[in-house]
Design a protein around this motif. Structure first.
Motif, PDB file in Angstrom:
ATOM      1  N   TYR A  91      37.790  51.722  53.272  1.00 46.90           N
ATOM      2  CA  TYR A  91      38.051  52.065  51.865  1.00 46.90           C
ATOM      3  C   TYR A  91      37.050  51.576  50.828  1.00 46.90           C
ATOM      4  N   LEU A  92      36.565  50.111  51.413  1.00 46.81           N
ATOM      5  CA  LEU A  92      35.340  49.579  50.571  1.00 46.81           C
ATOM      6  C   LEU A  92      34.332  50.162  50.681  1.00 46.81           C
ATOM      7  N   ASP A  93      33.737  50.613  51.736  1.00 43.84           N
ATOM      8  CA  ASP A  93      32.422  51.204  52.046  1.00 43.84           C
ATOM      9  C   ASP A  93      32.407  52.678  51.603  1.00 43.84           C
ATOM     10  N   ASP A  94      33.120  53.361  51.041  1.00 43.55           N
ATOM     11  CA  ASP A  94      33.193  54.975  50.657  1.00 43.55           C
ATOM     12  C   ASP A  94      32.430  54.787  49.442  1.00 43.55           C
ATOM     13  N   PRO A  95      31.016  55.332  49.167  1.00 46.04           N
ATOM     14  CA  PRO A  95      30.496  55.550  48.080  1.00 46.04           C
ATOM     15  C   PRO A  95      30.806  56.481  47.168  1.00 46.04           C
ATOM     16  N   ASP A  96      31.642  57.436  47.633  1.00 48.24           N
ATOM     17  CA  ASP A  96      32.081  58.496  47.026  1.00 48.24           C
ATOM     18  C   ASP A  96      33.264  58.513  45.850  1.00 48.24           C
ATOM     19  N   PHE A  97      34.259  57.659  46.617  1.00 44.65           N
ATOM     20  CA  PHE A  97      35.478  57.733  45.700  1.00 44.65           C
ATOM     21  C   PHE A  97      35.619  56.236  45.291  1.00 44.65           C
ATOM     22  N   LYS A  98      35.500  55.791  44.007  1.00 47.04           N
ATOM     23  CA  LYS A  98      35.179  54.428  43.475  1.00 47.04           C
ATOM     24  C   LYS A  98      36.648  53.970  43.160  1.00 47.04           C
ATOM     25  N   TYR A  99      37.850  54.749  42.994  1.00 49.60           N
ATOM     26  CA  TYR A  99      38.997  54.217  42.953  1.00 49.60           C
ATOM     27  C   TYR A  99      39.534  54.002  44.258  1.00 49.60           C
ATOM     28  N   LEU A 100      39.239  54.382  45.197  1.00 52.70           N
ATOM     29  CA  LEU A 100      39.772  53.850  46.456  1.00 52.70           C
ATOM     30  C   LEU A 100      38.962  52.831  46.710  1.00 52.70           C
ATOM     31  N   THR A 101      38.044  52.344  46.307  1.00 50.73           N
ATOM     32  CA  THR A 101      37.248  50.944  46.373  1.00 50.73           C
ATOM     33  C   THR A 101      38.005  49.967  45.673  1.00 50.73           C
ATOM     34  N   ALA A 102      38.181  50.222  44.320  1.00 50.52           N
ATOM     35  CA  ALA A 102      39.004  49.436  43.508  1.00 50.52           C
ATOM     36  C   ALA A 102      40.249  49.042  43.991  1.00 50.52           C
ATOM     37  N   LEU A 103      40.935  50.117  44.655  1.00 48.43           N
ATOM     38  CA  LEU A 103      42.314  49.787  45.253  1.00 48.43           C
ATOM     39  C   LEU A 103      42.238  48.894  46.419  1.00 48.43           C
ATOM     40  N   ALA A 104      41.343  49.061  47.347  1.00 48.02           N
ATOM     41  CA  ALA A 104      41.041  48.202  48.389  1.00 48.02           C
ATOM     42  C   ALA A 104      40.699  46.712  47.904  1.00 48.02           C
ATOM     43  N   ALA A 105      39.619  46.514  46.821  1.00 50.97           N
ATOM     44  CA  ALA A 105      39.498  45.199  46.557  1.00 50.97           C
ATOM     45  C   ALA A 105      40.604  44.450  45.825  1.00 50.97           C
ATOM     46  N   PHE A 106      41.533  45.222  45.176  1.00 50.38           N
ATOM     47  CA  PHE A 106      42.649  44.570  44.577  1.00 50.38           C
ATOM     48  C   PHE A 106      43.511  44.056  45.516  1.00 50.38           C
ATOM     49  N   TYR A 107      43.836  44.916  46.495  1.00 50.38           N
ATOM     50  CA  TYR A 107      44.666  44.492  47.711  1.00 50.38           C
ATOM     51  C   TYR A 107      43.915  43.260  48.431  1.00 50.38           C
ATOM     52  N   ILE A 108      42.760  43.190  48.707  1.00 48.84           N
ATOM     53  CA  ILE A 108      42.245  42.051  49.217  1.00 48.84           C
ATOM     54  C   ILE A 108      42.414  40.509  48.386  1.00 48.84           C
ATOM     55  N   ARG A 109      42.296  40.810  47.316  1.00 51.65           N
ATOM     56  CA  ARG A 109      42.398  39.938  46.152  1.00 51.65           C
ATOM     57  C   ARG A 109      43.883  39.202  46.148  1.00 51.65           C
ATOM     58  N   LEU A 110      44.685  40.212  46.600  1.00 53.37           N
ATOM     59  CA  LEU A 110      46.206  39.799  46.531  1.00 53.37           C
ATOM     60  C   LEU A 110      46.554  39.067  47.946  1.00 53.37           C
ATOM     61  N   THR A 111      45.991  39.543  49.028  1.00 55.09           N
ATOM     62  CA  THR A 111      46.302  39.085  50.371  1.00 55.09           C
ATOM     63  C   THR A 111      45.241  38.358  51.077  1.00 55.09           C
ATOM     64  N   GLY A 112      44.183  38.345  50.713  1.00 52.74           N
ATOM     65  CA  GLY A 112      43.197  37.714  51.478  1.00 52.74           C
ATOM     66  C   GLY A 112      43.077  36.186  51.050  1.00 52.74           C
ATOM     67  N   THR A 113      42.426  35.403  52.099  1.00 51.24           N
ATOM     68  CA  THR A 113      42.014  33.856  51.715  1.00 51.24           C
ATOM     69  C   THR A 113      40.937  33.932  50.772  1.00 51.24           C
ATOM     70  N   SER A 114      40.807  32.612  50.292  1.00 50.00           N
ATOM     71  CA  SER A 114      39.710  32.340  49.242  1.00 50.00           C
ATOM     72  C   SER A 114      38.065  32.450  49.777  1.00 50.00           C
ATOM     73  N   VAL A 115      38.011  32.232  51.167  1.00 46.52           N
ATOM     74  CA  VAL A 115      36.945  32.462  51.680  1.00 46.52           C
ATOM     75  C   VAL A 115      36.471  33.978  52.044  1.00 46.52           C
ATOM     76  N   GLU A 116      37.476  34.829  52.464  1.00 43.02           N
ATOM     77  CA  GLU A 116      37.401  36.172  52.739  1.00 43.02           C
ATOM     78  C   GLU A 116      37.296  37.064  51.292  1.00 43.02           C
TER      79      GLU A 116
END
Length: 306
Positions: A91-116
């Protein structure tokens, strides 16, 4: 009742709780009741979620009359299905669909650890793609049929995820400060891309200042040569003399008719205490009656009677 393992999947806890609870309860209930959730999110898995992320037109939280956005509905569905890290990386590496990248970044911010979070999201601080952000209707920016929108950028959105406590009407989990992780050795110091430009930047040589022309000194002509009357010196009075000029001196005059010798002040402007000035001529200056008659006789004028 069958457990989750027998059904072929196992729900993992995030930050010690069900990942769906990262979205506030009142917001979850509004998402469950919205029409988009009922039509588009039924039976969605990680593969179908790609199509839903591609169809997104904006990021944001609530809009209009506290209606949840499609971006929040997709986030809640990701929290339910919990896709693998490899899928999130696609999802993050897709260069054509920016809202899919933003969605994956928001999900990682909610569920990931600080280092990740730091390792995954910091590279997107160089992403300059434009994003539309859906805003509440009370903020009048660009009014459309679907509500109001604000223009933002991917790097601005990522910076908000790393620095703000609330994004898209969602409270973000606490994030450890970067310098603490650097001191602990979990992260390497971040090198800003601007440092290379600063190192390669050469300061321009200062331009030589133009030589100042030395002007000839001006000739000053004394005022005495121009105005001869300026040489006359004005009288200088001391403070005592100046006070004496404006001081009114009242001299008492003795009334000859009074036996007590009362004195009255002289005042030329009033009749009280005013006396006729006496003749100050001396006897030498007075002319006798005989001399006056002799002069009158020589002139043919009648003599004075004695």
């Amino acid at each position: 009742m069958q457990d989750q393992k027998s059904l072929g999947f196992e729900r993992r806890t995030v930050h010690g709780q069900d990942p769906q609870f990262l979205i506030e309860k009142i917001m979850r209930e509004r998402i469950y009741e919205c029409l988009y959730w009922k039509e588009k999110m039924f039976g969605v898995n990680a593969e179908i979620m790609v199509d839903r992320g591609v169809d997104l037109k904006a990021i944001g939280g609530q809009w209009g009359n506290q209606r949840p956005s499609e971006f929040l509905a997709c986030t809640l569905k990701l929290l339910q299905i919990q896709p693998e890290k490899e899928i999130l990386q696609l999802y993050l590496d897709d260069p054509d669909f920016k809202y899919l990248t933003a969605l994956a970044a928001f999900y990682i911010r909610l569920t990931g650890t600080s280092v990740e979070i730091y390792k995954t999201l910091e590279p997107f601080l160089l992403d300059k793609r434009k994003l539309r952000k859906r805003m509440p209707s009370n903020i009048q920016i660009v009014l459309t049929v679907d509500g109001t929108f604000e223009l933002t950028y991917m790097d601005v959105f990522i910076d908000e995820l790393l620095t703000e406590d609330r994004v898209c009407d969602t409270i973000l989990p606490r994030l450890t400060k970067r310098y603490i992780l650097e001191d602990a050795g979990d992260l390497e110091p971040r090198i800003s891309p601007l440092e290379e430009e600063i190192d390669n930047y050469e300061e321009p040589e200062p331009e030589p200042e133009p030589e100042q022309e030395v002007s000839e000194p001006e000739i000053v002509i004394p005022l005495e040569e121009i105005d001869p009357l300026h040489k006359e010196k004005k009288k200088k009075y001391s403070k005592k003399k100046v006070k004496g000029l404006f001081k009114k001196v009242e001299k008492p005059i003795v009334d000859p008719n009074s036996s007590e010798g009362n004195t009255q002040p002289t005042n030329a402007r009033t009749n009280e205490g005013y006396t006729q000035p006496q003749n100050t001529r001396t006897n030498d200056e007075s002319i006798s009656i005989e001399e006056t008659n002799r002069i009158r006789a020589s002139l043919g004028i009648e003599k004075l009677r004695s």
